[in-house]
Design an enzyme around this catalytic site. Sequence first.
Site, mmCIF file in Angstrom:
data_model
loop_
_atom_site.group_PDB
_atom_site.id
_atom_site.type_symbol
_atom_site.label_atom_id
_atom_site.label_comp_id
_atom_site.label_asym_id
_atom_site.label_seq_id
_atom_site.Cartn_x
_atom_site.Cartn_y
_atom_site.Cartn_z
ATOM 1 N N CYS A 2 6.027 10.879 -0.431
ATOM 2 C CA CYS A 2 6.545 10.888 -1.792
ATOM 3 C C CYS A 2 8.065 10.834 -1.787
ATOM 4 O O CYS A 2 8.715 11.195 -0.812
ATOM 5 C CB CYS A 2 6.086 12.147 -2.518
ATOM 6 N N ARG A 27 8.201 4.836 -1.288
ATOM 7 C CA ARG A 27 7.587 5.972 -0.604
ATOM 8 C C ARG A 27 6.368 6.510 -1.357
ATOM 9 O O ARG A 27 5.635 7.357 -0.831
ATOM 10 C CB ARG A 27 8.610 7.101 -0.432
ATOM 11 N N TRP A 74 2.736 9.651 -4.050
ATOM 12 C CA TRP A 74 1.584 9.038 -3.402
ATOM 13 C C TRP A 74 0.504 10.103 -3.362
ATOM 14 O O TRP A 74 0.655 11.143 -2.725
ATOM 15 C CB TRP A 74 1.934 8.562 -1.991
ATOM 16 N N ASN A 100 6.228 17.192 -1.262
ATOM 17 C CA ASN A 100 5.664 16.154 -0.405
ATOM 18 C C ASN A 100 4.933 16.862 0.723
ATOM 19 O O ASN A 100 5.521 17.692 1.410
ATOM 20 C CB ASN A 100 6.777 15.264 0.150
ATOM 21 N N GLY A 101 3.656 16.555 0.925
ATOM 22 C CA GLY A 101 2.880 17.209 1.978
ATOM 23 C C GLY A 101 1.538 17.689 1.455
ATOM 24 O O GLY A 101 1.063 17.228 0.414
ATOM 25 N N GLU A 485 -1.956 -7.713 14.250
ATOM 26 C CA GLU A 485 -0.871 -7.493 13.294
ATOM 27 C C GLU A 485 -0.946 -8.485 12.136
ATOM 28 O O GLU A 485 -0.716 -8.119 10.971
ATOM 29 C CB GLU A 485 0.477 -7.595 14.006
ATOM 30 N N LYS A 489 -1.347 -7.357 8.180
ATOM 31 C CA LYS A 489 -0.415 -7.763 7.125
ATOM 32 C C LYS A 489 -1.172 -8.349 5.932
ATOM 33 O O LYS A 489 -0.857 -8.057 4.782
ATOM 34 C CB LYS A 489 0.591 -8.789 7.657
ATOM 35 N N GLU A 492 -2.996 -5.580 4.044
ATOM 36 C CA GLU A 492 -2.097 -4.646 3.356
ATOM 37 C C GLU A 492 -1.606 -5.189 2.020
ATOM 38 O O GLU A 492 -1.558 -4.439 1.035
ATOM 39 C CB GLU A 492 -0.867 -4.368 4.236
ATOM 40 N N HIS A 508 -18.846 -12.418 20.959
ATOM 41 C CA HIS A 508 -19.616 -11.182 21.076
ATOM 42 C C HIS A 508 -19.837 -10.515 19.719
ATOM 43 O O HIS A 508 -19.876 -9.286 19.630
ATOM 44 C CB HIS A 508 -18.914 -10.231 22.046
ATOM 45 N N LYS A 607 5.295 3.886 2.295
ATOM 46 C CA LYS A 607 6.041 3.449 3.467
ATOM 47 C C LYS A 607 5.970 4.444 4.617
ATOM 48 O O LYS A 607 5.748 4.072 5.754
ATOM 49 C CB LYS A 607 7.504 3.220 3.077
#
Length: 612
Positions: A2, A27, A74, A100-101, A485, A489, A492, A508, A607
């Site tokens: 946050c 954030r 968040w 935050n937490g 990666e 992306k 996301e 497989h 983030k």
Amino acid sequence: MCGIIGYIGKKNAIDIILTGLKRMEYRGYDSTGIAVLQNGEFTVRKRRGKVAELEEIINLDHLVSTCGLGHTRWATHGQPNDINAHPHIDTNGEVVVIHNGIIENYDSLKRDLKSKGHVFRSETDTEVVAHLIESIHKDHPDRNLDEIVAIMLGEIVGTYGLVIMATWDADKIVVARKGSPMILGIGEGEYFAVSDASAIIEHTRDVVYLNDGEMAVLTRTGYSVRDMKNKALDAEIDRITYDLDQIEKGGFPHFMLKEIFEQPESIFNSMRGRIDYETLSVRLGGISTHLGRLLRARRIIIAACGTSWHAGLVGEYLLEEYAKIPVEVEYASEFRYRQPIIYPDDVVIVISQSGETADTLAAAREAKSKGALVVGIVNVVGSTIARETDCGVYIHAGPEIGVASTKAFTAQVTVLAQLALMLGVYTGLDINKRRAFVDALKTIPDLVRRTLELNPEIEAVARTFYQSTNFLYLGRGYNFPVALEGALKLKEISYIHAEGYPAAEMKHGPIALIDENMPVVFVAIQDSTYHKVISNIEEVRARKGRVIVIANEGDEYIDKLAEFVIKIPVTIEPLTPLLTSIPLQLLSYHIAVLRNCNVDQPRNLAKSVTVE
């Protein structure tokens, strides 16, 4: 995760808080809120959604205050809505809290407080803090706010970055930190408490990074740092080194696109002053005093999450090939929960862009407690991982605001490449191989610039496939992590289901997914696995899959095998991820834009992941 800001001074707190929240919105952006002190009372405004929506209702109120706090969230406990948005208040509106937490024992505290008559308005764990302060103050009416907070901190369990105010001890802000970053800004006659220094860079560059287990008190006349028992501590003032233009879009439509195009500079900066082109060696000053222990390592363990984990996988290939040291790559989120066997002669490298990733920090602490040398690779100066590890290397990528990491990935890989070369010098790396590696590193920024020139071509590919519902990414060797990666992306920022695999693993299981509607992205560089990947492409074509290939310039054979070919410059095989990742970043970006997704602030993400 946050965004937190508190302000006390002589200026209009509302303007400062709202601007700070906008800078930190990456954030957390589920909901946002503000509380300011006016005539001895708190005015609280909060709502679901972005800071701009909060700003609209605040502008109608014409609020004026020189002391207040703000938050962009968040969500962890309770869905994102107006009620669950921070700040949270006690029963009488005399205490305001932003957090935050996670308060792990909030449920038992809440039951106890309810039995005493406290009425809760939200579903959050944070509201418990406000009511707990109210309850303690009722029992100790003679104590000031920082004394009450010190008592409260002894009763909560979990992680927190807390900023607290109370009407009965006005013109004071109390800050506490355990597991979530908190920074004090030291201005001229004004003081700030923030979770991200970007929120205050236009007001001051002087900052104090709070350590875990520390609290701080801000007043109009100064600040002090304390331990959790409210005992005064010495505090070291650091200075923010980056500029305001580095956290603004600079004419680009999105931070993500700006950061993709910054990669020639960010890669160069991650090498600046570290490579000796005459002796073909590397000096990483942050770890040079521990070089002997690195060279004596039984093995190197790399622990990271998300994009940093993918960089770690590339690092595994680099370190084993060039330094000849065994490497294991671990998900930091699983590392300490499986009772890992760690020896005192192990080296554990933890990688995190923010330096605050909770899982990665926990892995570092676990490794350190078992006697391993812990090395941090981080971007943010002064971050917790940077301060708690035995030694480390900054990647110097500059601020990364887009939630989906781009330039941090390539800078992390560049630092890992330099580490491999640094160790390789002492482990018998052939001089010709050293020269080829150094020469190739020197040219990488220019090759990245040339790769970025393919942007219009990549956008055209995106226009063909942006309505697809699934993607498969395949690569081998050094480019297997790039496939992972690339898939991450796309997931996301465009919300398209995508999977990355080693190309040979397609047979497989994943080959069952391939039909005429399935785009398959291959990384088919002319390296040691090229002909194997060509065989995999043929297998996809035989099943009518739609083939997109990242290939090398000059490869004419590949043209007849793929529907779309994106040709990048040639470099040595170990450094190809620094080039092959660029088109995949751009492809994800353009697909997300075409789907009208919020590129910089994708849903459900933030983030910096500061909770487990």
